[in-house]
Design an enzyme around this catalytic site. Structure first.
Site, PDB file in Angstrom:
ATOM      1  N   ASP A 102      11.214   6.136  -4.855  1.00 51.22           N
ATOM      2  CA  ASP A 102      10.391   6.540  -3.829  1.00 51.22           C
ATOM      3  C   ASP A 102       9.631   5.956  -3.022  1.00 51.22           C
ATOM      4  O   ASP A 102       9.237   4.906  -3.844  1.00 51.22           O
ATOM      5  CB  ASP A 102      10.089   8.244  -4.903  1.00 51.22           C
ATOM      6  CG  ASP A 102       9.450   8.743  -3.784  1.00 51.22           C
ATOM      7  OD1 ASP A 102       9.490   9.532  -2.874  1.00 51.22           O
ATOM      8  OD2 ASP A 102       7.967   8.880  -3.733  1.00 51.22           O
ATOM      9  N   ASP A 155       6.099   7.350  -0.641  1.00 51.61           N
ATOM     10  CA  ASP A 155       4.999   7.128  -1.240  1.00 51.61           C
ATOM     11  C   ASP A 155       4.460   7.703  -2.173  1.00 51.61           C
ATOM     12  O   ASP A 155       4.660   8.533  -2.878  1.00 51.61           O
ATOM     13  CB  ASP A 155       4.836   8.996  -0.208  1.00 51.61           C
ATOM     14  CG  ASP A 155       4.591   8.379   1.334  1.00 51.61           C
ATOM     15  OD1 ASP A 155       3.910   8.222   2.284  1.00 51.61           O
ATOM     16  OD2 ASP A 155       5.994   8.473   1.537  1.00 51.61           O
ATOM     17  N   ASP A 207       7.218   9.947  -7.679  1.00 54.30           N
ATOM     18  CA  ASP A 207       5.785  10.370  -8.615  1.00 54.30           C
ATOM     19  C   ASP A 207       6.409  11.715  -8.116  1.00 54.30           C
ATOM     20  O   ASP A 207       5.413  12.402  -8.212  1.00 54.30           O
ATOM     21  CB  ASP A 207       4.744   9.722  -8.068  1.00 54.30           C
ATOM     22  CG  ASP A 207       4.829  10.044  -6.344  1.00 54.30           C
ATOM     23  OD1 ASP A 207       5.707  10.128  -5.672  1.00 54.30           O
ATOM     24  OD2 ASP A 207       3.723  10.796  -6.172  1.00 54.30           O
TER      25      ASP A 207
END
Length: 221
Positions: free
Chosen positions: A9, A11, A169
């Site tokens: 991922d 960001d 996250d």
């Protein structure tokens, strides 16, 4: 069985993009005669995307004229930041050496993000990275948590999903990785506002530092 690819991922996982969002959102609040928000409050909302950040700063709901106008202003300002080369986004500590290790060992790596392509692609030169695959919502019919974007990245990298790792996250990252039959790793340095939500996501592994990640990877395949 050998590890063939690692997908990230963007960001909050590979890249700390929060400084740009903090600057843009608080500049908007000041221009709209409101006090800046605490940096930590904005940081914890980044993984929710642009709509959640605008909702945090100004209230309202998508579909309301005022909200949609503020959303477009936010995206325009963020785009100006990224396109101008003034971005303060950086790789999280330790990823420079980890990505170099992947290259040395012939492990393909890529990025699968829900960030629109026009922003994600513009960030790459300032970060001095060149992923072998960069898949954004623009490239698929269903973004994460659907597995389509992750499977497309595997096609581009010529990697088997079952020999691929996905790191994120956010719970949707772990769900997407699981749906794609990948090994999933939740990272504890990302953007989330709950004290300890990560264990509830049921990722295959949880890491708190890139050093821990580097130690974990050789044990997985």
């Amino acid at each position: 069985m050998n590890l063939e690819a690692v997908l990230f991922d963007l960001d909050g996982t590979l890249v700390d993009t929060a400084p740009d969002f903090i600057a843009v959102l608080n500049a908007m609040r000041v221009d709209h005669q409101q006090d800046p928000l605490p940096e930590s409050t904005i940081r914890n909302t980044v993984s929710g995307g642009a709509r959640e950040m605008v909702k945090l700063a100004f209230g309202g709901q998508p579909g309301e004229p005022k909200f949609d106008h503020l959303l477009q202003e936010f995206l325009q300002r963020y785009g100006d930041c990224v396109y101008s080369g003034q971005s303060k986004s950086v790789l999280f500590p330790g990823f420079d050496s980890l990505l170099a290790t992947f290259s040395a060992q012939g492990i393909a790596w890529g990025i699968v993000t829900n960030k629109p392509a026009r922003f994600a692609e513009a960030l790459m030169p300032s970060l001095n990275i060149t992923p072998a695959s960069l898949v954004c919502p623009d490239h698929v019919r269903e973004p994460k948590p659907a597995p389509e974007a992750l499977l497309l990245a595997c096609q581009q990298l010529q990697a088997e999903p079952c020999r691929t790792i996905y790191l994120g996250d956010h719970e949707r990252d772990i769900v997407a990785g699981r749906n794609a039959n990948m090994v999933t790793i939740a990272v504890a340095w990302g953007y989330f506002d709950e004290p300890d939500p990560l264990t509830a996501w049921q990722a295959d592994h949880l890491v708190h530092t890139t050093q821990q990640l580097q130690q974990l990877l050789p044990t997985l395949f």
